[in-house]
Design a protein around this motif. Structure first.
Motif, mmCIF file in Angstrom:
data_model
loop_
_atom_site.group_PDB
_atom_site.id
_atom_site.type_symbol
_atom_site.label_atom_id
_atom_site.label_comp_id
_atom_site.label_asym_id
_atom_site.label_seq_id
_atom_site.Cartn_x
_atom_site.Cartn_y
_atom_site.Cartn_z
ATOM 1 N N ALA B 115 0.816 -1.170 0.020
ATOM 2 C CA ALA B 115 0.053 0.016 -0.048
ATOM 3 C C ALA B 115 0.910 1.209 -0.207
ATOM 4 O O ALA B 115 0.324 2.304 -0.069
ATOM 5 C CB ALA B 115 -0.896 -0.283 1.220
ATOM 6 N N VAL B 116 2.265 0.978 0.011
ATOM 7 C CA VAL B 116 3.093 2.339 0.159
ATOM 8 C C VAL B 116 2.651 3.354 -0.919
ATOM 9 O O VAL B 116 2.897 4.358 -0.942
ATOM 10 C CB VAL B 116 4.637 1.742 0.154
ATOM 11 N N GLY B 117 2.347 2.842 -2.371
ATOM 12 C CA GLY B 117 2.192 3.661 -3.277
ATOM 13 C C GLY B 117 1.165 4.592 -2.915
ATOM 14 O O GLY B 117 0.972 5.833 -3.309
ATOM 15 N N LEU B 118 0.013 4.177 -2.084
ATOM 16 C CA LEU B 118 -1.051 5.049 -1.671
ATOM 17 C C LEU B 118 -0.707 5.763 -0.382
ATOM 18 O O LEU B 118 -1.090 6.980 -0.195
ATOM 19 C CB LEU B 118 -2.386 4.377 -1.597
ATOM 20 N N TYR B 119 -0.187 4.965 0.419
ATOM 21 C CA TYR B 119 0.211 5.667 1.859
ATOM 22 C C TYR B 119 1.512 5.207 1.982
ATOM 23 O O TYR B 119 1.931 4.047 2.636
ATOM 24 C CB TYR B 119 -0.725 5.053 2.943
ATOM 25 N N PRO B 120 2.295 6.497 1.742
ATOM 26 C CA PRO B 120 3.828 6.364 2.126
ATOM 27 C C PRO B 120 4.050 5.784 3.557
ATOM 28 O O PRO B 120 5.149 5.022 3.735
ATOM 29 C CB PRO B 120 4.432 7.539 1.558
ATOM 30 N N GLY B 121 3.134 6.121 4.493
ATOM 31 C CA GLY B 121 3.433 5.868 5.890
ATOM 32 C C GLY B 121 3.379 4.445 6.262
ATOM 33 O O GLY B 121 3.529 3.819 7.540
ATOM 34 N N ALA B 122 2.775 3.707 5.102
ATOM 35 C CA ALA B 122 2.741 2.310 5.333
ATOM 36 C C ALA B 122 3.840 1.514 5.132
ATOM 37 O O ALA B 122 3.734 0.240 5.571
ATOM 38 C CB ALA B 122 1.458 1.553 4.364
ATOM 39 N N GLU B 123 5.068 2.055 4.900
ATOM 40 C CA GLU B 123 6.274 1.502 4.686
ATOM 41 C C GLU B 123 6.942 0.712 5.868
ATOM 42 O O GLU B 123 7.107 -0.641 5.770
ATOM 43 C CB GLU B 123 7.167 2.611 4.134
ATOM 44 N N ALA B 124 7.004 1.470 6.899
ATOM 45 C CA ALA B 124 7.639 0.727 8.052
ATOM 46 C C ALA B 124 6.799 -0.442 8.525
ATOM 47 O O ALA B 124 7.177 -1.472 8.935
ATOM 48 C CB ALA B 124 7.939 1.806 9.032
ATOM 49 N N PRO B 125 5.490 -0.232 8.831
ATOM 50 C CA PRO B 125 4.652 -1.148 9.232
ATOM 51 C C PRO B 125 4.432 -2.407 8.280
ATOM 52 O O PRO B 125 4.240 -3.593 8.971
ATOM 53 C CB PRO B 125 2.943 -0.564 9.325
ATOM 54 N N GLU B 126 4.505 -2.158 7.116
ATOM 55 C CA GLU B 126 4.599 -3.251 6.202
ATOM 56 C C GLU B 126 5.908 -4.222 6.321
ATOM 57 O O GLU B 126 5.710 -5.297 6.346
ATOM 58 C CB GLU B 126 4.445 -2.940 4.917
ATOM 59 N N ARG B 127 6.792 -3.346 6.501
ATOM 60 C CA ARG B 127 8.377 -4.166 6.476
ATOM 61 C C ARG B 127 8.022 -4.787 7.800
ATOM 62 O O ARG B 127 8.677 -6.057 7.839
ATOM 63 C CB ARG B 127 9.298 -3.110 6.812
ATOM 64 N N GLU B 128 7.475 -4.366 8.891
ATOM 65 C CA GLU B 128 7.395 -5.187 10.050
ATOM 66 C C GLU B 128 6.577 -6.418 10.042
ATOM 67 O O GLU B 128 6.796 -7.609 10.391
ATOM 68 C CB GLU B 128 6.704 -4.546 11.250
ATOM 69 N N ALA B 129 5.471 -6.407 9.272
ATOM 70 C CA ALA B 129 4.569 -7.479 9.219
ATOM 71 C C ALA B 129 5.544 -8.402 8.261
ATOM 72 O O ALA B 129 5.181 -9.739 8.384
ATOM 73 C CB ALA B 129 3.429 -7.051 8.473
ATOM 74 N N ALA B 130 6.037 -7.974 7.322
ATOM 75 C CA ALA B 130 7.055 -8.868 6.387
ATOM 76 C C ALA B 130 8.121 -9.442 7.078
ATOM 77 O O ALA B 130 8.250 -10.795 7.144
ATOM 78 C CB ALA B 130 7.587 -8.182 5.047
ATOM 79 N N ASP B 131 8.600 -9.036 7.868
ATOM 80 C CA ASP B 131 9.660 -9.425 9.027
ATOM 81 C C ASP B 131 9.263 -10.498 9.994
ATOM 82 O O ASP B 131 9.617 -11.627 9.644
ATOM 83 C CB ASP B 131 10.426 -8.379 9.800
#
Lengths: 429, 176
Positions: B115-131
């Motif tokens: 969702a980073v393209g829509l919400y740049p602020g989703a970058e860190a939380p998505e990395r956390e979920a991926a990790d």
């Protein structure tokens, strides 16, 4: 203001340095065509690692920075040095033990994490908490906001060379922590707010202690104003440094003082009231320029607003039980245990097996000193949560850092990191 | 008879709407006053886009849930629970509304569009979920580990990742 344009308003150079943790250690390994990062002496950009062991990084924050001379270009915060798997631990603790764990996340404002976890559990349980518990929670949280902001003033001052401020800030914070110790038994990591209410009633004479804090603090805040707010060096170091616009802050999911510094009056206590915040009078402090100075003065003035709330808590503190009478969550009173076998068994079961929480999921958020602190809780009907996720404001706010630092001086980077006020325990969890 | 017929006609659509309300074309449930959407993975980005256009401008949080031990959990009617779930919390600052989006992610293909393209602020939380869950967010600008060390094996928040204990050596052991 729409998020559809959020991607478009990111800074043109894309302030985030997208390299891996290992590559950040070895500039030669950076295969970034545009970067031309080099360790060779010359005029090109240079890669340095600031931290994780650095006094201004508030713990163990490491930042890989691309420097052109003294100017910071792209950067990347590298975190995880304090990761202890607290969300995993939470899955192995009962709902009653939960606050013991989550309180250790944000160690500068532990009561807020306890609060948000307990609000989430109570939402799933459908338990109403008595008014006195609500007001005690509010009183304690506002005092905690004050102590947390005082800690910020102390460290922010020290980071920018006002070393005296370090001592004053810690000193005033200690006054509040002393009160916390008298109420909860501990200076920090209180485990005071529990599902169903609070662990113990306020001790005798608590009004005097709180009034003492309220009479001492205004003078001290005036002194801080003299020491920092009006001082030309302080203003030079903070004004116009690390500017972020409201659109950028919203796009980067920033909350708390970082968002409010842009003029966006978003404070959950006002916009989505919880506890009894709709019954107290206070102002939401906002900035105008979104710079480091605004973030500093917001926190300074939020201490004053919190004092107003605490005053009202003193006046309005209702009488009555400090935890719910619901026997499902609350252990029987100590006196009952001596005379009743059933009460003893009941007490034993609550503390060993724990109480069961109906299946479901919920997201609850409160306004912590650093921004929106959320708890996403999933229960499968057992005595332990299926998933506890804490939406930590420091963690999310930290990703604004490259955008704030881009194009600034290295010395300003220190001021900016400090103004975001990250608590690494909460960032890494 | 005629009365009954009218009553049945009136009742039928009403219950249908009550049972299956939708928002942005996907099932919408009410969790104790919180609005929750249940898009499929294909609809996920479109729903986020529509939510963003509808005023949900701040992506509060992205997190994942492993439902391995909670297979019987309630999702919206017609939605089959999968092992993983990606949960997005959105916030509308002007309307003071919240919206939660739960997307089911199967274990054999744990992948969701980023969702980073829509919400740049989703970058860190998505990395956390991926990790921590091993869910890959496709087109994520920086799909590296964020909390665990880069060379770590496994994804700790998965339910089949056992809690381990590293023996702590408090005193020197003889023979070492």
């Amino acid at each position: 203001m729409s998020t559809a344009t959020a991607a478009a308003i990111r800074r043109p150079a894309d302030a985030v340095l997208r390299i891996s943790e290992e590559a950040a250690l070895d500039a030669a390994a950076v295969d970034d065509d545009a970067a031309a990062i080099t360790t060779e002496p010359g005029d090109g950009p240079m890669l340095i690692n600031m931290g994780p062991q650095h006094p201004s990084t508030h713990g163990v924050l490491r930042i890989a920075m691309e420097l052109q001379g003294e100017t910071v270009l792209r950067s990347k915060p590298i975190i995880g040095y304090l990761h202890t798997g607290m969300e995993k631990t939470a899955e192995d603790l009962t709902f009653l033990q939960g606050p013991t764990n989550v309180t250790r996340m944000d160690y500068a404002s532990p009561l807020f994490t306890e609060l948000v976890f307990c609000l989430a559990v109570e939402d799933l349980l459908g338990t109403e908490i008595p008014p006195r518990a609500t007001w005690i929670r509010m009183l304690m949280c506002e005092l905690n906001r004050m102590s947390s902001h005082l800690l910020f003033l102390a460290t922010n001052g020290m980071d920018l060379g006002a070393v005296g401020m370090m001592l004053y800030g810690w000193k005033e914070r200690e006054e509040i922590l002393r009160f916390f110790e008298s109420v909860t038994g501990l200076r920090m990591n209180h485990n005071y707010i529990r599902p169903g209410g609070v662990a113990a009633d306020l001790p005798d004479g608590w009004q005097d202690d709180v009034e003492h804090i309220l009479t001492v603090l205004p003078d001290r805040l005036e002194q801080f104003d003299t020491l920092m707010t009006g001082q030309p060096i302080w203003r030079d170091r903070t004004q116009g440094v690390g500017v972020i616009t409201a659109d950028e802050a919203i796009a980067m999911s920033a909350t708390g003082p970082l968002l409010r510094s842009t003029g966006e009056a978003w404070d959950l206590r006002r916009t989505m009231p919880y506890l009894a915040y709709d019954e107290v009078d206070f102002d939401v402090v906002v900035g105008a320029y979104g710079d480091t100075f605004d973030r500093y003065s917001i926190r300074l003035n939020e201490i004053r607003e919190s004092m107003r709330i605490v005053e009202q808590c003193l006046d309005k503190m209702p009488r009555g039980p400090y935890r719910t009478e619901d026997r499902k969550v609350t252990p029987p009173p100590r006196a009952r245990i001596d005379e009743s076998m059933e009460a003893l068994i009941h007490h034993f079961k609550i503390f060993t097996e724990g109480f069961r929480v109906p299946p479901g999921e919920t997201y609850v958020a409160v306004e912590s000193p650093r921004g929106e602190l959320g708890c996403y809780l999933v229960s499968d009907g057992g005595p332990k949560p299926q998933r506890v996720h804490i939406r930590a404001p420091s963690f999310v706010n930290l990703q604004s850092l490259p955008h704030l630092m881009y194009g600034g001086l290295l010395a300003d980077a220190i001021a900016i990191i400090s103004s975001v006020d990250p608590i690494m325990g909460e960032v890494d969890r | 008879m005629a009365d009954e017929g009218v009553a049945a006609d009136d009742a039928a659509p009403a219950t249908e709407i009550a049972e299956q309300p939708t928002m942005f074309g996907v099932p919408c449930t009410d969790e104790r006053g919180q609005q929750v959407l249940h898009p499929s993975r294909d609809e996920y980005l479109d729903v986020l886009g529509m939510a963003a256009a509808d005023g949900f401008e701040l992506c509060v949080d992205v997190c994942a849930v492993d439902g391995l031990t909670n297979r019987g959990r309630a999702v919206a009617p017609g939605i089959e629970p999968e092992r993983f779930e990606v949960v997005v919390n959105l916030l509308d600052l002007r309307g003071r509304r919240r919206l939660r989006i739960r997307t089911q992610v199967p274990a054999d293909d744990p992948q969701v569009p980023s969702a980073v393209g829509l919400y740049p602020g989703a970058e860190a939380p998505e990395r956390e979920a991926a990790d921590l869950f091993g869910i890959s967010f496709s087109d994520h600008p920086d799909p590296s580990r964020i909390l665990m060390p880069p060379d770590w094996d496994g994804h700790p928040l998965r339910k089949d990742y056992a809690i381990g204990a590293i023996p702590v050596q408090f005193k020197a052991v003889e023979g070492r």
